[in-house]
Motif scaffolding. Sequence first.
Motif, PDB file in Angstrom:
ATOM      1  N   PRO A  33       0.840  -1.199   0.000  1.00  0.00           N
ATOM      2  CA  PRO A  33       0.000   0.000   0.000  1.00  0.00           C
ATOM      3  C   PRO A  33       0.880   1.257   0.000  1.00  0.00           C
ATOM      4  N   LEU A  34       0.330   2.356  -0.510  1.00  0.00           N
ATOM      5  CA  LEU A  34       1.087   3.599  -0.571  1.00  0.00           C
ATOM      6  C   LEU A  34       1.541   4.039   0.820  1.00  0.00           C
ATOM      7  N   SER A  35       0.686   3.853   1.829  1.00  0.00           N
ATOM      8  CA  SER A  35       1.054   4.262   3.187  1.00  0.00           C
ATOM      9  C   SER A  35       2.266   3.472   3.684  1.00  0.00           C
ATOM     10  N   THR A  36       2.364   2.200   3.284  1.00  0.00           N
ATOM     11  CA  THR A  36       3.515   1.384   3.689  1.00  0.00           C
ATOM     12  C   THR A  36       4.778   1.867   2.987  1.00  0.00           C
ATOM     13  N   TRP A  37       4.662   2.188   1.685  1.00  0.00           N
ATOM     14  CA  TRP A  37       5.813   2.758   0.977  1.00  0.00           C
ATOM     15  C   TRP A  37       6.339   4.000   1.704  1.00  0.00           C
ATOM     16  N   LEU A  38       5.428   4.879   2.061  1.00  0.00           N
ATOM     17  CA  LEU A  38       5.836   6.144   2.693  1.00  0.00           C
ATOM     18  C   LEU A  38       6.481   5.897   4.049  1.00  0.00           C
ATOM     19  N   ARG A  39       5.906   4.953   4.827  1.00  0.00           N
ATOM     20  CA  ARG A  39       6.494   4.659   6.137  1.00  0.00           C
ATOM     21  C   ARG A  39       7.923   4.124   5.982  1.00  0.00           C
ATOM     22  N   ILE A  40       8.092   3.208   5.043  1.00  0.00           N
ATOM     23  CA  ILE A  40       9.435   2.629   4.843  1.00  0.00           C
ATOM     24  C   ILE A  40      10.405   3.712   4.381  1.00  0.00           C
TER      25      ILE A  40
END
Length: 256
Positions: free
Chosen positions: A12-19
Amino acid sequence: MSTTVTSDVRLPLSTWLRIYLRLFAVQGAWNYETLLGNGIAFCMEPALRLLPGGRGGEAYTSALSRHSRYFNAHPYFAGVAVGALARAELEGVAPGMIERFRIALGGPLGSVGDRLVWASWLPLCSIIALTAFGLDARPPLVVAIFLLLYNLGHLSLRAWGLRVGFEKGLRVADALGHPLLRRAPQYVGAAASFLAGVAIPLVAHRVAGGGKALAAGITLFAIVGGILLARFAEHSEGWRLALAILALFVLYSVLR
């Protein structure tokens, strides 16, 4: 950053951003025992939540423990490892194969990063800023030029590394062997060397002042110095060069 990859494994995009944001803290838990190991696990943690059993599950706990072990790489290229290892975990690759992949990945990421960033990109940005100073740019503008160029490079590099690591997975060595990546340090180094030849006389002239005769003398000195450095590069250690340049400035100050 796209949420779509070349196979069924997606984030998910939110996971990309967190990483991606966590990559800026990859050295936050650096120590002599595990080096970047804790940081790699910290960056991967948002992706590991997608493992069967979710956060706190057996697969999540085992993977987090596995990636907290010793790992070393250039911090700007750590995203490559984070992306590739996260994909391997989500694809259910055997732990033994993941461990062998981790061991094999650290050396190339450190070598490529050192040559591209520390030995090429950082000197190039410094010399561009130095050239701006030699062209009478104000000090705040010189600092702004350096910060803008350097941060543009490492922010882009982190994003590229994370994307290509997750796309390629265990085949990420293909991306690291790309001709552009292998030749980039050579091209960037050549550009830095050329700019250094322009910047040093300009900066010396601005700092020392003087007329055309002094500028010509400084330019001649830079040319002769460059030829000597190229001829005796194997004997030109950093501290010797620093002492020689310092001695020349002291001599100039006394004779002026």
